[in-house]
Design an enzyme around this catalytic site. Sequence first.
Site, PDB file in Angstrom:
ATOM      1  N   ILE A 195      11.447   1.150   6.036  1.00 49.41           N
ATOM      2  CA  ILE A 195      10.752   1.876   7.103  1.00 49.41           C
ATOM      3  C   ILE A 195       9.258   1.557   7.054  1.00 49.41           C
ATOM      4  O   ILE A 195       8.447   2.264   7.642  1.00 49.41           O
ATOM      5  CB  ILE A 195      10.987   3.406   7.021  1.00 49.41           C
ATOM      6  CG1 ILE A 195      10.867   3.936   5.574  1.00 49.41           C
ATOM      7  CG2 ILE A 195      12.391   3.737   7.544  1.00 49.41           C
ATOM      8  CD1 ILE A 195       9.519   3.938   4.982  1.00 49.41           C
ATOM      9  N   GLU A 227       9.275  -8.008  15.925  1.00 49.43           N
ATOM     10  CA  GLU A 227       9.667  -6.947  16.863  1.00 49.43           C
ATOM     11  C   GLU A 227       9.131  -7.236  18.268  1.00 49.43           C
ATOM     12  O   GLU A 227       8.023  -7.757  18.407  1.00 49.43           O
ATOM     13  CB  GLU A 227       9.117  -5.600  16.380  1.00 49.43           C
ATOM     14  CG  GLU A 227       9.652  -5.186  15.028  1.00 49.43           C
ATOM     15  CD  GLU A 227       9.017  -3.900  14.515  1.00 49.43           C
ATOM     16  OE1 GLU A 227       8.263  -3.244  15.279  1.00 49.43           O
ATOM     17  OE2 GLU A 227       9.263  -3.553  13.358  1.00 49.43           O
ATOM     18  N   HIS A 260      12.302   0.724  15.404  1.00 49.55           N
ATOM     19  CA  HIS A 260      10.978   1.188  14.971  1.00 49.55           C
ATOM     20  C   HIS A 260      10.673   2.577  15.533  1.00 49.55           C
ATOM     21  O   HIS A 260       9.668   2.785  16.225  1.00 49.55           O
ATOM     22  CB  HIS A 260       9.891   0.194  15.382  1.00 49.55           C
ATOM     23  CG  HIS A 260       8.671   0.272  14.507  1.00 49.55           C
ATOM     24  ND1 HIS A 260       7.908  -0.816  14.198  1.00 49.55           N
ATOM     25  CD2 HIS A 260       8.085   1.322  13.874  1.00 49.55           C
ATOM     26  CE1 HIS A 260       6.892  -0.445  13.413  1.00 49.55           C
ATOM     27  NE2 HIS A 260       6.976   0.851  13.212  1.00 49.55           N
ATOM     28  N   LEU A 319       4.307   4.426  -3.380  1.00 49.97           N
ATOM     29  CA  LEU A 319       4.351   5.886  -3.479  1.00 49.97           C
ATOM     30  C   LEU A 319       3.088   6.502  -2.895  1.00 49.97           C
ATOM     31  O   LEU A 319       2.417   7.322  -3.518  1.00 49.97           O
ATOM     32  CB  LEU A 319       4.540   6.326  -4.934  1.00 49.97           C
ATOM     33  CG  LEU A 319       5.215   7.687  -5.126  1.00 49.97           C
ATOM     34  CD1 LEU A 319       6.660   7.637  -4.636  1.00 49.97           C
ATOM     35  CD2 LEU A 319       5.183   8.116  -6.591  1.00 49.97           C
ATOM     36  N   GLY A 320       2.757   6.068  -1.662  1.00 50.98           N
ATOM     37  CA  GLY A 320       1.695   6.719  -0.909  1.00 50.98           C
ATOM     38  C   GLY A 320       2.239   7.969  -0.235  1.00 50.98           C
ATOM     39  O   GLY A 320       3.206   8.577  -0.710  1.00 50.98           O
ATOM     40  N   ARG A 370       1.170  -0.067  -7.142  1.00 50.85           N
ATOM     41  CA  ARG A 370       0.041  -0.746  -7.789  1.00 50.85           C
ATOM     42  C   ARG A 370      -0.514   0.052  -8.954  1.00 50.85           C
ATOM     43  O   ARG A 370      -1.039  -0.515  -9.911  1.00 50.85           O
ATOM     44  CB  ARG A 370      -1.059  -1.011  -6.762  1.00 50.85           C
ATOM     45  CG  ARG A 370      -0.738  -2.115  -5.772  1.00 50.85           C
ATOM     46  CD  ARG A 370      -1.869  -2.327  -4.788  1.00 50.85           C
ATOM     47  NE  ARG A 370      -2.106  -1.135  -3.978  1.00 50.85           N
ATOM     48  CZ  ARG A 370      -3.049  -1.025  -3.061  1.00 50.85           C
ATOM     49  NH1 ARG A 370      -3.879  -2.043  -2.852  1.00 50.85           N
ATOM     50  NH2 ARG A 370      -3.189   0.075  -2.349  1.00 50.85           N
ATOM     51  N   SER A 371      -0.453   1.363  -8.867  1.00 48.95           N
ATOM     52  CA  SER A 371      -0.990   2.200  -9.935  1.00 48.95           C
ATOM     53  C   SER A 371      -0.055   3.375 -10.171  1.00 48.95           C
ATOM     54  O   SER A 371       0.729   3.754  -9.292  1.00 48.95           O
ATOM     55  CB  SER A 371      -2.391   2.718  -9.568  1.00 48.95           C
ATOM     56  OG  SER A 371      -2.344   3.459  -8.357  1.00 48.95           O
ATOM     57  N   ARG A 389       7.182  -2.171   6.975  1.00 51.91           N
ATOM     58  CA  ARG A 389       6.924  -3.262   7.907  1.00 51.91           C
ATOM     59  C   ARG A 389       7.929  -4.370   7.609  1.00 51.91           C
ATOM     60  O   ARG A 389       8.305  -4.597   6.453  1.00 51.91           O
ATOM     61  CB  ARG A 389       5.507  -3.811   7.759  1.00 51.91           C
ATOM     62  CG  ARG A 389       4.434  -2.952   8.393  1.00 51.91           C
ATOM     63  CD  ARG A 389       4.417  -3.092   9.911  1.00 51.91           C
ATOM     64  NE  ARG A 389       3.214  -2.524  10.500  1.00 51.91           N
ATOM     65  CZ  ARG A 389       3.106  -1.277  10.937  1.00 51.91           C
ATOM     66  NH1 ARG A 389       4.147  -0.461  10.863  1.00 51.91           N
ATOM     67  NH2 ARG A 389       1.972  -0.856  11.460  1.00 51.91           N
TER      68      ARG A 389
END
Length: 319
Positions: A236, A267, A285, A160-161, A182-183, A238
Site C-alpha cells: 500500500i 498507474e 490506489h 514503521l512510520g 532505517r532506525s 508505492r
Amino acid sequence: MAADTQGDKPLALQMNGFSAPMEAQLAQLLEVVRWFDLTAEEQRSLLKERGHQVRVVTAGGHVGCPPELMRQLPALGLVALNGVGTDKVSLPLARERGVGVTTTPDTLADDVADLAIGLMIALKRRIPAADAHVRAGHWPDSEMPLARKVTGSRMGIFGLGAIGSAIAQRARGFGEVGYASRSGKPVDYRRFDSLSELAAWADVLFIAAAATQETAGAVDAEVLQALGSSGVLVNISRGSVVEEAALIAALEDGVIAGAGLDVFIDEPRVPEALRRLPNTVLTPHIASATVETRAAMADLVLGNIRAFLAGKPLVTPVQ
C-alpha cells in the site's frame, strides 16, 4: 496579493481530478486549469502563453509535479500535494527554486492501514474468489478450495512510520509483529536488520516504506524468495518499492503464495499478468479513498493554498 493572470485570481495547474467539493473550493481561490484534460498541444500552448503566470500546482501525491514542468513555471511558488508521498516531486529542484511543497500528513494513516489489513484478509481467505464462486452459481455444484488462516500469522512490516505503525496496531490483533526500518523505534515489536531477514520470518509482508532512491526495488527476487511459498505480500506504499517483474515471476512460479496490491509502477496501467493471476487481489490506489479522509485531506490542501496566497507560513510544509 497581486497576480499576473487574466482574471483577479492567481493561476494554478491541477494535475489530476479531485472531489467535486474540493474542486469547487479551489475555483474560489484560484483560476484553475485542469492540466490533465489538455492535449499535449494545448499544454505546450498554455506554457508558452501563460506559463510565467502559474503560481500554484496542486496534485495527488501519486502524480506530483514533474521536474520538466516545474522548470517551465518561473513564478511557481507552491506545489500543494493531496497525499503524503513526495516521490513525484523533485524536492532538491523545489528547494533550489524556492518553491514550497506541502502534503497532507496525519490524515490518511488509518484508512491506508485498514485497507492493508483488508487486502491481507481478502487474499488469505480468498474472499474475491469466493464472491465470484457464489455469483457464478457454482456453490450448489462445487465447494471452494480451502483458504489460509489469518490469526496466528507473523506480520512483517517494512517501514514503521505513521502508516506502518497504524498497520502494526491492527496486525498485532492477529499475531506477532516484526518490522524493518532505517532506525529503531520505541516499540515492543521485533526489529530485523534487513528486509530479507524480515521476509524470511514473516507470513505476511506489508510494504509501508516511503518511495525513495534507497527503497526503489527493495522488494526484489531475493526478498520474495525469502518470503516463501506460503507467504503473501501486501503493498500500500508505492509500486516502485517492489520489482514488478520479479513479483510477477514469483507469483507465477509459486515462489510466494499471493499478493494484495493497491499500488503499481505505471498507474493506472496494471500489467496483464497481475490482472489474470488468480493469487492476486488488486485495488486501484484507493487506500485513502473514503469520504471522511478525502475531506480532511482537501481541508489541508486548501489551508496550505490559503496560507500561501496570504503570505503566511504554510500549514504542513515538507520544506
